[in-house]
Design a protein around this motif. Structure first.
Motif, mmCIF file in Angstrom:
data_model
loop_
_atom_site.group_PDB
_atom_site.id
_atom_site.type_symbol
_atom_site.label_atom_id
_atom_site.label_comp_id
_atom_site.label_asym_id
_atom_site.label_seq_id
_atom_site.Cartn_x
_atom_site.Cartn_y
_atom_site.Cartn_z
ATOM 1 N N GLU A 237 0.830 -1.205 0.000
ATOM 2 C CA GLU A 237 0.000 0.000 0.000
ATOM 3 C C GLU A 237 0.865 1.255 0.000
ATOM 4 O OE1 GLU A 237 -3.427 2.179 2.751
ATOM 5 O OE2 GLU A 237 -2.746 0.132 3.220
ATOM 6 N N GLN A 238 1.926 1.252 0.777
ATOM 7 C CA GLN A 238 2.831 2.406 0.816
ATOM 8 C C GLN A 238 3.566 2.570 -0.509
ATOM 9 O OE1 GLN A 238 5.051 1.203 4.291
ATOM 10 N NE2 GLN A 238 4.079 2.765 5.594
ATOM 11 N N GLN A 239 3.960 1.460 -1.132
ATOM 12 C CA GLN A 239 4.625 1.544 -2.431
ATOM 13 C C GLN A 239 3.695 2.135 -3.478
ATOM 14 O OE1 GLN A 239 6.300 -2.233 -3.532
ATOM 15 N NE2 GLN A 239 7.861 -2.190 -1.922
ATOM 16 N N ASP A 240 2.424 1.691 -3.479
ATOM 17 C CA ASP A 240 1.461 2.244 -4.429
ATOM 18 C C ASP A 240 1.257 3.737 -4.184
ATOM 19 O OD1 ASP A 240 1.156 -0.215 -5.596
ATOM 20 O OD2 ASP A 240 -0.697 -0.715 -4.515
ATOM 21 N N GLN A 241 1.172 4.108 -2.908
ATOM 22 C CA GLN A 241 0.996 5.514 -2.569
ATOM 23 C C GLN A 241 2.217 6.326 -2.998
ATOM 24 O OE1 GLN A 241 0.222 6.157 1.586
ATOM 25 N NE2 GLN A 241 0.021 8.385 1.380
ATOM 26 N N TYR A 242 3.400 5.766 -2.803
ATOM 27 C CA TYR A 242 4.636 6.463 -3.190
ATOM 28 C C TYR A 242 4.703 6.637 -4.704
ATOM 29 C CZ TYR A 242 9.567 7.587 -3.596
ATOM 30 O OH TYR A 242 10.756 8.208 -3.887
ATOM 31 N N ARG A 243 4.364 5.584 -5.452
ATOM 32 C CA ARG A 243 4.380 5.681 -6.919
ATOM 33 C C ARG A 243 3.383 6.723 -7.416
ATOM 34 N NH1 ARG A 243 4.774 -0.178 -6.515
ATOM 35 N NH2 ARG A 243 6.866 -0.864 -7.157
ATOM 36 N N GLN A 244 2.188 6.762 -6.810
ATOM 37 C CA GLN A 244 1.189 7.735 -7.230
ATOM 38 C C GLN A 244 1.673 9.159 -6.975
ATOM 39 O OE1 GLN A 244 -1.567 7.309 -8.989
ATOM 40 N NE2 GLN A 244 -1.839 9.529 -8.983
ATOM 41 N N LEU A 245 2.272 9.381 -5.821
ATOM 42 C CA LEU A 245 2.823 10.710 -5.541
ATOM 43 C C LEU A 245 3.898 11.074 -6.556
ATOM 44 C CD1 LEU A 245 3.071 10.651 -1.633
ATOM 45 C CD2 LEU A 245 1.708 12.237 -3.000
ATOM 46 N N ASN A 246 4.737 10.118 -6.913
ATOM 47 C CA ASN A 246 5.780 10.384 -7.905
ATOM 48 C C ASN A 246 5.180 10.744 -9.252
ATOM 49 O OD1 ASN A 246 8.156 10.261 -6.523
ATOM 50 N ND2 ASN A 246 8.648 8.157 -7.068
ATOM 51 N N ARG A 247 4.082 10.054 -9.629
ATOM 52 C CA ARG A 247 3.452 10.372 -10.916
ATOM 53 C C ARG A 247 2.871 11.782 -10.906
ATOM 54 N NH1 ARG A 247 2.037 4.695 -10.958
ATOM 55 N NH2 ARG A 247 0.116 5.081 -9.808
ATOM 56 N N GLU A 248 2.237 12.166 -9.803
ATOM 57 C CA GLU A 248 1.659 13.511 -9.727
ATOM 58 C C GLU A 248 2.757 14.572 -9.710
ATOM 59 O OE1 GLU A 248 -1.275 13.937 -6.691
ATOM 60 O OE2 GLU A 248 -2.143 11.958 -7.058
ATOM 61 N N ILE A 249 3.850 14.284 -9.038
ATOM 62 C CA ILE A 249 4.988 15.210 -9.035
ATOM 63 C C ILE A 249 5.572 15.320 -10.438
ATOM 64 C CG2 ILE A 249 7.355 15.497 -8.210
ATOM 65 C CD1 ILE A 249 6.373 14.260 -5.521
#
Length: 737
Positions: A237-249
Motif C-alpha cells: 500500500e505504501q509503495q502504491d501511494q509512493y508511486r502515485q505521488l511520484n506520478r503527480e509530481i
C-alpha cells in the motif's frame, strides 16, 4: 562596517554616473581600511582588500593598466590573511578574482600573465569543487573555460567547462523546483556548445557526444529513473501511494515554463552576497502550480518518514553517461544525433555512431553558422501556414529543402553499407519533422533519383529523445502478462474510418481484446478501476480518435474521448482546458480528453509493448531551449511502454485508417514495431489502386460491397498512387524501441 556597506551601495548604484559611483566606492573602502587594520581586524581587513580590488578591477577613471595593478595588489594582500587553511572559501574567491585580473593585465609579459591567470583559476577550482560549491564552481569553471577557449587552448578549456558542467548537474540535483532545474541548465547552455567545440578540436568525439547528452531531455530522464525507485521495506500500500505521488509530481515537473533570467556575470562583486556551504537554489518559485508541487513534495517526505528506510536514497543522481553502444546497437544499426547549440555562431553538429569490430565509432559533421541560419529560417517558415491547404501542398517541396539543409545524403553516404537500421535523435525543432521521409541520393550516378530515407534502411527508421533515454527503455524490465489488446474507438462518432480501422484490427487479437467504442469511450469509463487494470495488463494500446497538441500548454495536449458536444466557442476564464482541432472545434479536455498531464499522473502500463496513437498531432512536442521532450509520446514512455507510434501533423482520416490496419497486418508478420511501420509506409506510398483493392479482398477478406465503398473513396486520391504524397504516409513516427 558602515563605510564598507556604503562602498558596496555605491558600487551597485544605478543613478548617477557610473564612474563617479565607483570612485566613491573606492573612497569608502579606503576609509574603512583606516579602522579595519590588519592587526586589529585581520579578516575584515582582508575582505575589504578583496572588495577594493574588485572596485579597481572595474574602475573607469585613471589608467587601465594602473587600475589592474592596484587590483592585483589588493587581492594579493587579502591572501595574506585568507589562506587556504584558515579561510578556504574566501581564499578560492580571491584566487578567482586574481585570475580575472591577470586575464586582463596589460603590464608584464602576455605569456606570463596567461599562465598566471590559468594557475589562479585552477587554484580556485581546487576548493570550488562541483560537489561542495557548485555555483562558485560554475562561475570559475566558466571563467577558465572561456579564457582558454578564446586562446584556443582546448585542453584547458575542456578542464574549465567540465568543472562547470558537473557543477550544473550538482545544482540541478539539489534543486526541487522544476523551473529552477530548467533555468540552471538553460543559463549554462553556452558552456555546452563551447565544450563540444573544444572536444571536437581535439577529436574527442565520445566526450563531445556525452556533452550533447548531458544537456538534452534531462527532466524526462530523471523522471524515468525516479519512477523505479521505491523503498524496499515499504508495504504494498505504501509503495502504491509512493508511486502515485511520484506520478503527480512528474506531471507538475513538466508543467513549468522556463523563466528568463540574465546570465551570471564573470567577476565576483561585493554585492553578490555569496552563500557559504550549499547555496539555497532549491527554493520553489511562485510559478503557477508551485504550491501544489510543494504540497506533494511534503506528502512524499512524510510518507518516507513513515516508511523509515535508512537505505533509501530519494535523490539518487542520474549520472550522465553514454550507453554501452555494444549492447544498444548492432553492426547493422546506425545512430544519428543532432545538436543545435544555443549560440548559432557555433553552427550545429550531427554525430553518427556505428559499431565496428573494435567497438563504437563516432563521427561528427559540422554545419557552418550560415547553414545553421538556413535551418533556423526553415523552422520559422515550416509551420507558418499550418492546417491550411497550402501547407499540405508545399510539404513535399519543403521536405526536399530540409534534406538539403541537413546534408542528409552526405551523412548517409558516410555510413557503412551494412547498416540497415537507423535511429534518429533530433534536437529542438528537428523533433517536429519527418526525417525518415526526407530524400537521399543512394547512387553516385548523374541524375539518379533521390529516394526517401526509409528506403535505404531495410530494417526501419526510429526516433528517440536521447541516447540515455533509449538505453533506459531498452533495459527497463516489463511485466509478464497474457497478451491483451486495448482500444479506444471513434469516441466522437464522427470518424467513419476510425470506426472501420478498429473493426479490422480487432480480429487479430480476439478474444483478448477490450474496446471502449463510441459513446462508451468516456473519461469516466477510462478512469474506472476495471479499465485501468485492463490497461495495466495490455500489451498493445490503440487510440483511434481525434487528437491535438496544445503549444501554449503542452500538458493539455490530448486524445479526445466521448462526452458532451464540442464547445461552440471558447469558454470564459481559463482557456487552457480547451483544445482546438483543425476544423475549429473546441473540446473541454477536463471533460472529454485524456491529457498528457493525466497520463503522467494516472497511467501505469508496465506490460505494454506498444501505444499506437492513430490521431492528429500526437507526435508534436514542446521543446524549451533545454530540449525537454514534452509531448504525448513522452507521457506514454513514462507510463511504461517502450514504443509509441504517433503523428506529426493533422492527418487524413481514411489514409490513417489504411496505414493503421496495414501496420497491424505487418506486425503479425514481424513483432518489431519499427519494422512493421517501415513496411507499412513503404507499401502505402507505392501501392496502386488495383493493388490496394487486391489487398482489401485477399488480405482483409472484405466483401465486394465493402470493396466497392473503398474503391469509391479512392477516387478522392491520385488515380495511380493514391497515398504517394508524404502527407499521407510519412506523418507517423516510431519513438523508442
Amino acid at each position: 562596517m558602515t563605510q564598507n556597506n556604503l562602498a558596496a551601495a555605491y558600487w551597485s548604484r544605478i543613478r548617477g554616473e557610473r564612474a563617479d559611483n565607483i570612485e566613491e566606492a573606492i573612497r569608502c573602502y579606503q576609509a574603512a581600511l583606516e579602522v579595519y587594520t590588519r592587526s586589529a581586524f585581520p579578516y575584515e581587513w582582508a575582505m575589504t582588500q578583496n572588495n577594493l580590488g574588485n572596485a579597481y578591477q572595474t574602475r573607469i577613471r585613471g589608467e587601465r593598466a594602473d587600475n589592474i595593478e592596484e587590483a592585483i595588489r589588493c587581492f594579493q594582500a587579502a591572501l595574506e590573511v585568507c589562506t587556504r587553511t584558515a579561510f578556504p572559501e574566501d581564499w578560492a574567491r580571491t584566487q578567482n578574482n586574481l585570475g580575472e585580473a591577470y586575464r586582463t593585465r596589460i603590464r608584464g609579459e602576455r605569456a606570463d600573465n596567461i599562465e598566471e591567470a590559468i594557475r589562479r583559476y585552477q587554484a580556485a577550482l581546487s576548493v570550488r569543487t562541483p560537489s561542495s560549491f557548485p555555483l562558485p564552481c560554475l562561475q570559475t569553471g566558466r571563467n577558465l573555460g572561456n579564457f582558454a577557449y578564446n586562446l584556443q587552448n582546448w585542453e584547458i578549456a575542456i578542464e574549465g567547462y567540465d568543472n562547470a558542467i558537473r557543477a550544473v548537474e550538482q545544482s540541478r540535483d539539489w534543486a526541487t523546483s522544476p523551473d529552477s532545474k530548467r533555468q540552471i541548465l538553460e543559463d549554462a547552455l553556452p558552456i555546452y556548445g563551447k565544450m563540444i567545440q573544444a572536444c571536437l578540436h581535439l577529436e574527442r568525439y565520445e566526450q563531445a557526444l556525452l556533452t550533447v547528452e548531458r544537456s538534452k531531455s534531462r527532466t524526462l530522464m530523471e523522471m524515468l529513473t525516479s519512477a523505479d525507485l521505491v523503498p524496499k521495506n515499504a508495504t504494498h500500500e505504501q509503495q502504491d501511494q509512493y508511486r502515485q505521488l511520484n506520478r503527480e509530481i512528474a506531471a507538475l515537473q513538466q508543467s513549468f515554463a522556463a523563466p528568463e533570467n540574465p546570465a551570471d556575470s564573470q567577476t565576483e562583486t561585493p554585492e553578490a552576497g555569496e552563500r557559504r556551504g550549499h547555496p539555497d537554489i532549491a527554493t520553489a518559485t511562485n510559478a503557477a502550480g508551485t504550491p501544489q508541487l510543494k504540497h506533494l513534495l511534503q506528502q512524499r517526505d512524510r510518507l518516507l518518514a513513515q516508511i523509515n528506510d535508512p537505505d533509501f536514497n530519494l535523490l539518487q543522481n542520474v549520472r550522465p553517461e553514454l550507453p554501452d553502444f555494444r549492447q544498444l546497437l548492432t553492426p547493422e544499426t546506425a545512430l544519428i544525433e543532432w545538436y543545435l547549440p544555443q549560440d548559432p555562431d557555433l553552427g550545429a553538429w550531427a554525430f553518427t555512431v556505428t559499431l565496428d569490430p573494435d567497438g563504437p565509432h563516432i563521427r561528427a559533421h559540422r554545419y557552418s553558422p550560415q547553414q545553421r541560419q538556413t535551418l533556423d529560417q526553415f523552422n520559422q517558415t515550416y509551420f507558418a501556414d499550418y492546417r491550411q491547404p497550402s501547407w499540405y501542398q508545399a510539404l513535399d517541396r519543403r521536405l526536399e529543402d530540409l534534406a538539403e539543409h541537413l546534408h542528409l545524403s552526405g551523412l548517409i553516404a558516410a555510413l557503412p553499407p551494412t547498416c540497415q537500421r537507423l535511429i534518429l535523435i533530433p534536437h529542438l525543432y528537428l523533433h517536429l519533422f519527418p526525417l525518415h521521409a526526407l530524400s537521399v541520393e543512394l547512387s553516385v550516378e548523374l541524375n539518379a533519383p533521390a529516394t526517401p530515407l526509409l528506403e535505404r534502411f531495410s530494417q526501419g527508421v526510429s526516433y528517440a529523445p536521447s541516447c540515455q533515454i533509449l538505453d533506459y527503455i531498452h533495459n527497463r524490465p516489463q511485466a509478464a502478462t497474457p497478451p491483451q489488446f486495448f482500444a479506444v474507438q471513434n469516441p466522437t462518432q464522427d470518424l467513419d474510418y476510425a470506426q472501420m480501422e478498429v473493426e479490422f484490427i480487432r480480429p487479430y487479437f480476439d478474444p483478448n481484446t477490450y474496446i471502449l467504442s463510441q459513446e462508451a469511450a468516456t473519461k469516466s469509463a477510462l478512469n474506472r478501476r476495471e479499465t485501468l487494470e485492463k490497461l495495466r495488463q495490455s500489451h498493445i494500446i490503440h487510440f483511434s480518435c481525434h487528437g491535438g497538441f496544445d503549444s501554449e500548454n503542452p500538458l493539455n495536449s490530448a486524445v479526445i474521448l466521448a462526452g458532451d458536444a464540442p464547445l461552440a466557442s471558447a469558454p470564459r476564464g481559463d482557456q487552457r482546458q480547451t483544445l482546438t482541432l483543425r476544423d475549429g472545434r473546441r473540446f473541454d479536455t477536463a471533460q472529454q480528453g485524456l491529457t498528457l498531464g493525466e497520463i503522467y499522473r494516472n497511467l501505469d502500463i508496465p506490460a505494454c509493448r506498444l501505444v499506437m496513437l492513430s490521431a492528429c498531432e500526437t507526435g508534436l512536442m514542446g521543446s524549451l531551449l533545454t530540449d525537454e521532450y514534452i509531448g504525448l509520446a513522452s507521457g506514454f514512455l513514462y507510463a511504461g511502454t517502450p514504443a509509441v507510434v504517433s503523428s506529426l501533423w493533422c492527418v487524413d482520416d481514411f489514409a490513417t485508417a489504411c496505414l493503421a490496419i496495414r501496420f497491424y497486418y505487418e506486425l503479425r508478420q514481424d513483432e518489431r514495431v519499427v519494422m512493421a511501420l517501415h513496411r507499412t509506409q513503404n507499401w502505402l506510398r507505392r501501392v496502386s489502386v488495383a493493388g490496394f483493392l487486391d489487398w482489401c479482398r485477399q488480405g482483409l477478406t472484405m466483401t465486394e460491397e465493402e470493396c466497392e465503398i473503398i474503391e469509391f473513396k479512392l477516387m478522392d486520391y491520385d488515380e495511380d498512387c493514391p497515398f504517394g504524397q508524404r502527407r499521407y504516409w510519412s506523418a507517423f513516427v516510431a519513438v523508442g524501441l
